[in-house]
Design an enzyme around this catalytic site. Structure first.
Site, PDB file in Angstrom:
ATOM      1  N   SER A  93      -2.475  -3.479  -5.049  1.00 55.78           N
ATOM      2  CA  SER A  93      -1.656  -2.615  -5.889  1.00 55.78           C
ATOM      3  C   SER A  93      -2.474  -1.485  -6.515  1.00 55.78           C
ATOM      4  O   SER A  93      -3.148  -0.756  -5.804  1.00 55.78           O
ATOM      5  CB  SER A  93      -0.952  -3.464  -6.940  1.00 55.78           C
ATOM      6  OG  SER A  93       0.007  -2.706  -7.607  1.00 55.78           O
ATOM      7  N   ASP A 237       1.956   4.374  -6.991  1.00 56.02           N
ATOM      8  CA  ASP A 237       0.725   3.589  -6.917  1.00 56.02           C
ATOM      9  C   ASP A 237       0.476   3.252  -5.433  1.00 56.02           C
ATOM     10  O   ASP A 237       1.321   3.567  -4.582  1.00 56.02           O
ATOM     11  CB  ASP A 237       0.787   2.372  -7.852  1.00 56.02           C
ATOM     12  CG  ASP A 237       1.585   1.221  -7.277  1.00 56.02           C
ATOM     13  OD1 ASP A 237       2.524   1.492  -6.508  1.00 56.02           O
ATOM     14  OD2 ASP A 237       1.279   0.059  -7.591  1.00 56.02           O
ATOM     15  N   ASP A 239       0.783   0.811  -3.442  1.00 55.77           N
ATOM     16  CA  ASP A 239       1.743   0.054  -2.630  1.00 55.77           C
ATOM     17  C   ASP A 239       3.197   0.388  -2.966  1.00 55.77           C
ATOM     18  O   ASP A 239       4.122  -0.306  -2.560  1.00 55.77           O
ATOM     19  CB  ASP A 239       1.470  -1.456  -2.691  1.00 55.77           C
ATOM     20  CG  ASP A 239       1.799  -2.062  -4.043  1.00 55.77           C
ATOM     21  OD1 ASP A 239       1.532  -1.398  -5.062  1.00 55.77           O
ATOM     22  OD2 ASP A 239       2.320  -3.194  -4.081  1.00 55.77           O
ATOM     23  N   ASP A 241       5.286   0.432  -5.504  1.00 48.83           N
ATOM     24  CA  ASP A 241       6.276  -0.276  -6.321  1.00 48.83           C
ATOM     25  C   ASP A 241       6.286   0.249  -7.751  1.00 48.83           C
ATOM     26  O   ASP A 241       7.080  -0.186  -8.569  1.00 48.83           O
ATOM     27  CB  ASP A 241       6.084  -1.798  -6.281  1.00 48.83           C
ATOM     28  CG  ASP A 241       4.703  -2.243  -6.704  1.00 48.83           C
ATOM     29  OD1 ASP A 241       3.872  -1.378  -7.044  1.00 48.83           O
ATOM     30  OD2 ASP A 241       4.444  -3.459  -6.686  1.00 48.83           O
TER      31      ASP A 241
END
Ligand code: MG
Length: 445
Positions: A93, A237, A239, A241
């Site tokens: 992340s 970010d 990834d 999400d």
């Protein structure tokens, strides 16, 4: 480190091929050798980790559907649509480049619960992982169609009117920090008729700045918004999400504003509907909910908690104050595309600027600090409660103390030996004072 959210570590130190393979094999067993969807962000270590994950899953007889580099929410959607038994996302992340991690998704497309997570670590720690013989191995398939499917699904959401957004021809600066957003967000915004100015949109995993989308990491985005005379800036970010917004004035609205704006827009169309957020998300949400005749259901911190509660009470929107928006109409995961679509629709319908919409949100200031976790933590927590006799105590996750128009929340981090201290108040001074009081009591020996 093994936590609710998955297994994470520094590549080559705590996160080795051996650890990755053990956990992937154990997950393969939990999935009863069924179908498992796999995706990863752009991290430089992603290819190595992927090889170990595939190895573990194949050795436990799973059918692996590899989506390649994609957003975390893309995997969550594919798990449900393909009726898979689970999914693994290879991403750390917003953590820096030396980190990587496995996030495990159940058949419902939601991150594993604490109980499921414990079953997984039990298999590894008690050495119960078994690998199949030559005739019991799984199969590997590649499927790169899911990014496009994800885009189309967001465009078809009931709240989104593509024509209306297209008409506005928004100029948007997009900062993907060279993460997985590069493969989906530019094309998504173009499908909404936006003129996209790309910043850090090369999917090579070399993060151009600290990848957490918080104001101090978004200075280049802010400058680019002003220089290009853009209507707004979006930051994803690595990834995809979490979503942060920069106004047309080049000012970062702060990650708490993302969910507040999205919630205000959705409730304006669906008043009386339930909202879910974690306990350390801004009180802006409660004020907004009140305005629309409803309330916010609070959960422990962690996406899986919010997602499960949303499902249980049939909430219409929810998420976390870090820029994570969950819209159950599409799926039960934080999704930056959903966030971008809702914000653009809100701008198009209101015919107001981003800074104007922000100024109409309830005015709160939040201060977030970290402290070292000491041995006296529990004793000091008791001290802390005693020192605020007039506060309303909520022990759901750590302790949150609510006052007339401010609050203080203290909890142990799930991922680091840290204590998070967060306060929100009507003025920055008041919030800082609350945090300082908290830190002072927590540091007592
Ligand atoms: Mg993320």
């Amino acid at each position: 480190m093994v936590g609710v959210s998955g297994v994470r570590g520094v590549v080559g130190e705590s996160l080795t091929p051996d650890v990755v393979m053990k956990y992937s094999s154990a997950f393969g067993m939990l999935c009863q050798s069924g179908k498992v969807v796999l995706g990863r962000d752009t991290r430089v270590s992603g290819e190595m980790v992927r090889a170990a994950v595939v190895c573990g899953l194949l050795s436990t007889g799973c059918e692996v559907i590899d989506l390649g580099i994609c957003a975390t929410p893309t995997v969550e959607i594919a798990v449900r649509e393909l009726k898979a038994n689970g999914g693994i996302i290879i991403t750390a992340s917003h953590n820096p480049i030396q980190w990587n991690a496995l996030k495990f998704v159940g058949a419902d497309g939601i991150f594993l619960s604490e109980r499921e997570g414990r079953r997984l670590s039990d298999l590894v720690e008690k050495d119960k992982v078994k690998h199949g013989g030559w005739n019991k191995l799984g199969k590997l398939k590649f499927d790169q169609s899911w990014t496009e499917k994800h885009v189309k699904k967001v465009l078809r959401l009931s709240h989104i009117n593509v024509q209306k957004i297209k008409k506005r021809k928004f100029r948007v600066v997009l900062d993907c920090v060279n993460g997985a957003g590069c493969v989906i967000s530019p094309r998504f915004l173009r499908a909404l008729g936006c003129k996209v100015i790309e910043l850090n949109c090369k999917p090579d995993g070399n993060f151009a700045h600290d990848p957490e989308p918080i104001p101090r990491n978004l200075t280049s985005l802010c400058q680019a918004v002003k220089k290009n005379n853009a209507d707004l800036g979006f930051a994803n970010d690595p990834d995809v999400d979490r979503l942060a917004i920069v106004s047309e004035k080049g000012v970062p609205l702060g990650e708490e504003a993302t969910l507040a704006l999205a919630t205000k827009f959705v409730l304006s169309r669906k008043p009386n509907s339930k909202v879910v957020a974690n306990i350390s998300t801004s009180r802006m949400l409660d004020d907004i909910a009140k305005e629309y005749n409803t309330r916010v259901y609070r959960t422990k911190v962690g996406e899986a908690h919010v997602a499960r509660q949303l499902k249980k009470i049939r909430g219409v929107i929810g998420g976390e104050g870090n820029g994570g928006v969950i819209l159950p109409e599409l799926h039960y995961g934080r999704d930056a595309l959903v966030g971008m679509a809702l914000i653009l629709q809100y701008l198009a319908e209101s015919e107001k600027s981003a800074s104007r919409l922000f100024s109409e949100l309830p005015g709160y200031f939040m201060v977030k600090r970290k402290a070292r976790l000491t041995r006296n933590f529990e004793t000091n927590l008791v001290r802390l409660k005693r020192s605020f006799p007039r506060g309303r105590m909520n022990p759901l996750d750590g302790i949150r103390i609510d006052f007339e128009d401010s609050w203080l929340h203290i909890r142990k981090s799930n991922t680091e030996p840290l204590v998070r201290v967060i306060a929100e108040a009507k003025s920055k001074r008041e919030a800082s004072e609350l945090v300082a009081d908290g830190l002072r009591i927590l540091s007592k020996s």
